[in-house]
Structure formats: structure tokens, C-alpha cells
Design a protein around this motif. Structure first.
Motif, PDB file in Angstrom:
ATOM      1  N   TYR A  75       1.060  -1.279   0.532  1.00 34.18           N
ATOM      2  CA  TYR A  75      -0.580   0.265  -0.317  1.00 34.18           C
ATOM      3  C   TYR A  75       0.828   1.154   0.065  1.00 34.18           C
ATOM      4  CZ  TYR A  75       1.551  -0.505   5.150  1.00 34.18           C
ATOM      5  OH  TYR A  75       1.548  -0.283   5.799  1.00 34.18           O
ATOM      6  N   MET A  76       0.470   2.455  -0.348  1.00 35.61           N
ATOM      7  CA  MET A  76       1.005   3.382  -0.799  1.00 35.61           C
ATOM      8  C   MET A  76       0.404   4.701  -0.041  1.00 35.61           C
ATOM      9  SD  MET A  76       2.704   3.658  -4.226  1.00 35.61           S
ATOM     10  CE  MET A  76       1.029   3.273  -5.449  1.00 35.61           C
ATOM     11  N   TRP A  77       1.066   5.624   0.885  1.00 41.30           N
ATOM     12  CA  TRP A  77       0.166   6.623   1.581  1.00 41.30           C
ATOM     13  C   TRP A  77       0.933   7.899   0.450  1.00 41.30           C
ATOM     14  CZ3 TRP A  77      -3.073   7.232   5.008  1.00 41.30           C
ATOM     15  CH2 TRP A  77      -3.433   6.157   5.835  1.00 41.30           C
ATOM     16  N   ILE A  80       3.826  10.528  -2.753  1.00 42.34           N
ATOM     17  CA  ILE A  80       4.041   9.007  -2.355  1.00 42.34           C
ATOM     18  C   ILE A  80       5.240   9.349  -1.195  1.00 42.34           C
ATOM     19  CG2 ILE A  80       4.761   6.328  -1.959  1.00 42.34           C
ATOM     20  CD1 ILE A  80       3.990   6.931  -5.245  1.00 42.34           C
ATOM     21  N   LEU A  81       4.527   9.403   0.073  1.00 43.29           N
ATOM     22  CA  LEU A  81       4.887   9.417   1.742  1.00 43.29           C
ATOM     23  C   LEU A  81       5.792   8.223   1.964  1.00 43.29           C
ATOM     24  CD1 LEU A  81       2.793  12.045   2.577  1.00 43.29           C
ATOM     25  CD2 LEU A  81       4.908  12.501   1.594  1.00 43.29           C
ATOM     26  N   ARG A  83       0.866   8.321  12.733  1.00 44.49           N
ATOM     27  CA  ARG A  83      -0.149  10.096  13.172  1.00 44.49           C
ATOM     28  C   ARG A  83       0.161  10.979  12.456  1.00 44.49           C
ATOM     29  NH1 ARG A  83       0.258   8.692  19.196  1.00 44.49           N
ATOM     30  NH2 ARG A  83       2.360  10.456  18.985  1.00 44.49           N
ATOM     31  N   ASP A  84       1.649  11.114  12.457  1.00 42.75           N
ATOM     32  CA  ASP A  84       2.490  11.798  11.191  1.00 42.75           C
ATOM     33  C   ASP A  84       1.592  12.234   9.727  1.00 42.75           C
ATOM     34  OD1 ASP A  84       3.367  13.149  13.176  1.00 42.75           O
ATOM     35  OD2 ASP A  84       5.664  12.918  12.825  1.00 42.75           O
TER      36      ASP A  84
END
Length: 64
Positions: free
Chosen positions: A24-26, A33-34, A61-62
Motif C-alpha cells: 500500500y502507498m500513503w 508518495i510519502l 500519526r504524522d
């Protein structure tokens, strides 16, 4: 940080996520992409991100 209403909506969308192994990607709002992660159960991993913010690790959380 996501609002309660946003979290409820995401919880409903999780029903379509498979319980299988995957990645998965944030992404940031601009699409950058983070973070790329892997999980033995995508649904369980994503559900863990919807936990109460105080239950999340600071790096998670960040990302949220």
C-alpha cells in the motif's frame, strides 16, 4: 488528522479491501508518495491506521 466522519467513511470502504498479502502507498494531497508499506493482511493493516490517534505510533500519526 482525519475527522470522525472521515474515519467512518473509510471504515466502510475497508470492506472492499482484501485480507490478502499486498503493498500500500500513503500519498500526500498532491500525489507525492510519502510511504510504501507491505502487509500480510491489507485490510487489517489499513484498519489499524483508523485506530484512535493516541493508539498510533508518532510516525504513523504524522502520516495521517
Amino acid at each position: 488528522m482525519a475527522t470522525a466522519a472521515t474515519r467512518r467513511g473509510l471504515s466502510q470502504r475497508l470492506l472492499a479491501v482484501p485480507r490478502k498479502t499486498g503493498v500500500y502507498m500513503w500519498r500526500a494531497r498532491d500525489g507525492t508518495i510519502l510511504y510504501v508499506g507491505k502487509a500480510s493482511s491489507l485490510r487489517n493493516r489499513l484498519r489499524s491506521y483508523l485506530a484512535a490517534p493516541s493508539a498510533l505510533a508518532s510516525k504513523t500519526r504524522d502520516l495521517m
